[in-house]
Design an enzyme around this catalytic site. Sequence first.
Site, PDB file in Angstrom:
ATOM      1  CG  HIS A 279      -0.159   0.008   2.527  1.00 39.23           C
ATOM      2  ND1 HIS A 279       0.421   1.134   3.059  1.00 39.23           N
ATOM      3  CD2 HIS A 279       0.129  -1.002   3.392  1.00 39.23           C
ATOM      4  CE1 HIS A 279       1.026   0.832   4.196  1.00 39.23           C
ATOM      5  NE2 HIS A 279       0.866  -0.467   4.421  1.00 39.23           N
TER       6      HIS A 279
ATOM      7  CD  GLU B 192       1.836  -5.732   8.267  1.00 40.08           C
ATOM      8  OE1 GLU B 192       2.057  -6.959   8.187  1.00 40.08           O
ATOM      9  OE2 GLU B 192       2.537  -4.864   7.703  1.00 40.08           O
TER      10      GLU B 192
END
EC number: 3.1.3.3
Length: 238
Positions: free
Chosen positions: A32, A107
């Site tokens: 990202h 994550e």
Amino acid sequence: MGHEWIDAEREFKWSEDVKVESEVTEIVLVRHGETTWNAAGRIQGQIESDLNEVGLKQAVAIAERLGKEERPVAVYSSDLKRAKDTALMIAKTCFCPEVIEVPDLKERHVGSLQGLYWKEGAEKEPEAYSAFFSSQNDLEIPGGGESFDQLADRSMDALEQIAKKHKGERVIVVTHGGVLRAIYLRITQASSAGKLLNASVNVVHLRDQKWIIDSWSDVSHLSSVGFLQRGFDGDAKP
């Protein structure tokens, strides 16, 4: 010395029965764009953090790059906002109708380290900090965090499921530094994955049931935007 003759007709017929080019599935892994917490040096884990101004520009830059390459059949993303926002930009530019969320691409949960600044982690949460950088892969991080093995297992499982659904095709997957590190280490069996940079392009191929790293940590598309040089490095203490 006599010559060894080859029956050309027989050889030709044999080759027709063999698939010379193996079917290759290409997965373009993207970290990202930069977030407010990335820039501040805070530990995100599974806490939400928005893309900052640089991160938004990075999302545009990577979308423009991927939009000029072979069109993907699908765009997948972690269900965390920073990844989804990056993926939405890519999907729009690549003419993909939707972003498919995969929770197992999120994550790593880093327990009691989440929300702290990296520079204060060792002092405020020494046990969790030590566990995060430990070479003991089955060690869970105190405070509800995952072990490296738990992260790597779910990350690779998600990748396998995507590849199974898209045999011989090209797809884009937007995820996180910790996930990228886990995938790299599982595929290569290396001891370090180096720096995982925001909005980087990392390409893996699946051929004959074997994963291969094609390219890694490519940020050539960010030359006019810039990026945090420190990136994410789960192998070296800040």
